[in-house]
Design a protein around this motif. Sequence first.
Motif, PDB file in Angstrom:
ATOM      1  N   GLU A 283       0.830  -1.210   0.000  1.00 22.04           N
ATOM      2  CA  GLU A 283       0.000   0.000   0.000  1.00 22.04           C
ATOM      3  C   GLU A 283       0.866   1.262   0.000  1.00 22.04           C
ATOM      4  O   GLU A 283       0.538   2.245  -0.693  1.00 22.04           O
ATOM      5  N   PHE A 284       1.947   1.227   0.759  1.00 22.83           N
ATOM      6  CA  PHE A 284       2.870   2.367   0.788  1.00 22.83           C
ATOM      7  C   PHE A 284       3.411   2.652  -0.615  1.00 22.83           C
ATOM      8  O   PHE A 284       3.426   3.809  -1.067  1.00 22.83           O
ATOM      9  N   LEU A 285       3.833   1.628  -1.331  1.00 16.54           N
ATOM     10  CA  LEU A 285       4.397   1.813  -2.670  1.00 16.54           C
ATOM     11  C   LEU A 285       3.335   2.267  -3.669  1.00 16.54           C
ATOM     12  O   LEU A 285       3.619   3.066  -4.565  1.00 16.54           O
ATOM     13  N   ARG A 286       2.122   1.784  -3.477  1.00 15.03           N
ATOM     14  CA  ARG A 286       1.028   2.237  -4.354  1.00 15.03           C
ATOM     15  C   ARG A 286       0.765   3.735  -4.150  1.00 15.03           C
ATOM     16  O   ARG A 286       0.583   4.490  -5.114  1.00 15.03           O
ATOM     17  N   ASN A 287       0.780   4.159  -2.913  1.00  9.71           N
ATOM     18  CA  ASN A 287       0.473   5.559  -2.615  1.00  9.71           C
ATOM     19  C   ASN A 287       1.616   6.503  -2.955  1.00  9.71           C
ATOM     20  O   ASN A 287       1.386   7.621  -3.445  1.00  9.71           O
ATOM     21  N   GLU A 288       2.856   6.077  -2.693  1.00 10.17           N
ATOM     22  CA  GLU A 288       3.985   7.010  -2.791  1.00 10.17           C
ATOM     23  C   GLU A 288       4.673   7.007  -4.150  1.00 10.17           C
ATOM     24  O   GLU A 288       5.155   8.056  -4.597  1.00 10.17           O
ATOM     25  N   ILE A 289       4.749   5.862  -4.817  1.00 12.84           N
ATOM     26  CA  ILE A 289       5.431   5.844  -6.127  1.00 12.84           C
ATOM     27  C   ILE A 289       4.510   5.338  -7.231  1.00 12.84           C
ATOM     28  O   ILE A 289       4.959   5.075  -8.348  1.00 12.84           O
ATOM     29  N   ASN A 290       3.226   5.194  -6.901  1.00 13.55           N
ATOM     30  CA  ASN A 290       2.205   4.845  -7.895  1.00 13.55           C
ATOM     31  C   ASN A 290       2.535   3.538  -8.625  1.00 13.55           C
ATOM     32  O   ASN A 290       2.459   3.455  -9.849  1.00 13.55           O
TER      33      ASN A 290
ATOM     34  N   SER B  11       8.556   8.038 -14.168  1.00 13.81           N
ATOM     35  CA  SER B  11       7.827   7.140 -13.270  1.00 13.81           C
ATOM     36  C   SER B  11       8.693   5.954 -12.875  1.00 13.81           C
ATOM     37  O   SER B  11       9.821   5.788 -13.352  1.00 13.81           O
ATOM     38  N   TYR B  12       8.135   5.117 -11.999  1.00 12.03           N
ATOM     39  CA  TYR B  12       8.771   3.874 -11.592  1.00 12.03           C
ATOM     40  C   TYR B  12       8.185   2.706 -12.377  1.00 12.03           C
ATOM     41  O   TYR B  12       7.031   2.754 -12.837  1.00 12.03           O
ATOM     42  N   ARG B  13       8.971   1.651 -12.506  1.00  9.01           N
ATOM     43  CA  ARG B  13       8.474   0.385 -13.040  1.00  9.01           C
ATOM     44  C   ARG B  13       9.071  -0.758 -12.228  1.00  9.01           C
ATOM     45  O   ARG B  13      10.058  -0.575 -11.495  1.00  9.01           O
ATOM     46  N   LEU B  14       8.456  -1.928 -12.368  1.00 10.30           N
ATOM     47  CA  LEU B  14       8.930  -3.096 -11.630  1.00 10.30           C
ATOM     48  C   LEU B  14      10.307  -3.515 -12.111  1.00 10.30           C
ATOM     49  O   LEU B  14      10.625  -3.461 -13.297  1.00 10.30           O
ATOM     50  N   CYS B  15      11.102  -3.952 -11.160  1.00  7.81           N
ATOM     51  CA  CYS B  15      12.462  -4.420 -11.448  1.00  7.81           C
ATOM     52  C   CYS B  15      12.440  -5.941 -11.625  1.00  7.81           C
ATOM     53  O   CYS B  15      11.718  -6.642 -10.908  1.00  7.81           O
ATOM     54  N   PRO B  16      13.210  -6.470 -12.561  1.00  4.83           N
ATOM     55  CA  PRO B  16      13.323  -7.935 -12.635  1.00  4.83           C
ATOM     56  C   PRO B  16      13.805  -8.516 -11.310  1.00  4.83           C
ATOM     57  O   PRO B  16      14.509  -7.848 -10.537  1.00  4.83           O
ATOM     58  N   TYR B  17      13.413  -9.746 -11.037  1.00  6.41           N
ATOM     59  CA  TYR B  17      13.895 -10.435  -9.840  1.00  6.41           C
ATOM     60  C   TYR B  17      15.379 -10.735 -10.026  1.00  6.41           C
ATOM     61  O   TYR B  17      15.770 -11.379 -11.004  1.00  6.41           O
ATOM     62  N   PHE B  18      16.193 -10.260  -9.084  1.00  3.78           N
ATOM     63  CA  PHE B  18      17.644 -10.370  -9.254  1.00  3.78           C
ATOM     64  C   PHE B  18      18.315 -10.811  -7.959  1.00  3.78           C
ATOM     65  O   PHE B  18      17.706 -10.811  -6.889  1.00  3.78           O
ATOM     66  N   ASP B  19      19.572 -11.183  -8.089  1.00  2.00           N
ATOM     67  CA  ASP B  19      20.455 -11.505  -6.960  1.00  2.00           C
ATOM     68  C   ASP B  19      19.951 -12.694  -6.148  1.00  2.00           C
ATOM     69  O   ASP B  19      19.466 -12.554  -5.025  1.00  2.00           O
ATOM     70  N   HIS B  20      20.122 -13.884  -6.736  1.00  2.00           N
ATOM     71  CA  HIS B  20      19.758 -15.137  -6.066  1.00  2.00           C
ATOM     72  C   HIS B  20      21.005 -15.938  -5.671  1.00  2.00           C
ATOM     73  O   HIS B  20      20.941 -17.147  -5.463  1.00  2.00           O
ATOM     74  N   GLY B  21      22.140 -15.257  -5.584  1.00  2.00           N
ATOM     75  CA  GLY B  21      23.397 -15.968  -5.337  1.00  2.00           C
ATOM     76  C   GLY B  21      23.428 -16.730  -4.030  1.00  2.00           C
ATOM     77  O   GLY B  21      23.985 -17.821  -3.952  1.00  2.00           O
ATOM     78  N   LEU B  22      22.856 -16.154  -2.982  1.00  2.00           N
ATOM     79  CA  LEU B  22      22.841 -16.832  -1.685  1.00  2.00           C
ATOM     80  C   LEU B  22      21.552 -17.639  -1.537  1.00  2.00           C
ATOM     81  O   LEU B  22      20.762 -17.442  -0.616  1.00  2.00           O
ATOM     82  N   SER B  23      21.347 -18.517  -2.493  1.00  2.00           N
ATOM     83  CA  SER B  23      20.215 -19.436  -2.496  1.00  2.00           C
ATOM     84  C   SER B  23      20.740 -20.863  -2.530  1.00  2.00           C
ATOM     85  O   SER B  23      21.936 -21.102  -2.765  1.00  2.00           O
TER      86      SER B  23
END
Length: 258
Positions: free
Chosen positions: A126-133, A168-180
């Motif tokens: 909700e915070f991200l929806r309100n603040e960065i749309n 505007s902002y957009r979604l970032c790809p899922y990244f950095d799974h090295g410590l999996s």
Amino acid sequence: MSIPVLQVSKDFRQTFVSSSKGDQLKWKMGNVWGKANKFGYEGLAEWVAYEMIKRSNIHPQLVVPYSQCILREDYGSDYQGCYSEDFLQPGESLISLHRILESYGVKFDDVLRDQSTRDSVLFIVEFLRNEINLDTLDYFSIMLELDAFLLNEDRHLNNIAFIHGPTSYRLCPYFDHGLSLLSDITDYPFSMPIDVALRNVKAKPFSRDFSKQARALESTLQFDRTAVLQFIEQHDEGLGRVSKILRMQIRKYEYLFV
């Protein structure tokens, strides 16, 4: 499987505190990032995570292809690791959730205090929806399920990020799974039984319990069971214990596989 050699230079070496366990050696060569193993087999984990994601319903725009490689610095030192292409477009920058919360004076510890895991996630959504749309409900649902399946213990607030463009902002790809996938062989040595390691590994950032995070939101992630099992069988020998870990996780999170 042959692992390629990527030539890198000390002139392009960069050290980031990109892990909750400390810094990591990286190189930026043109449009390519190279990342060296530090704790164990992070490069293998990144590649396997990508191969799992590729066999899921995650949108291609949210997928970062990772490949294992040998990073050869100035024709001298060799480092095992992985590489990926930069997913930012000209004029874009990567803004971490930590930085966004900080800029609005929000303390994450206060978000977690006296709230359920689900309510903490929904507060951030909700915070991200309100603040960065930006609508991130499905994005977080997939991220938390993916991290549970992969045992990604490094999803700190700097490993959750969004892309800021000129307007505007957009979604970032899922990244950095090295410590999996128990890739840190200091904390989870090969001598440690896998079931013991699975009890020891802890999640981030909303709960230390992977299953609790995965159940926080309605499940939307799905893997192609047949394609995933074919990958494991095809690469079984080269995967080492990762093969067994994946099979155990498939059984645990059976509802994600169709």
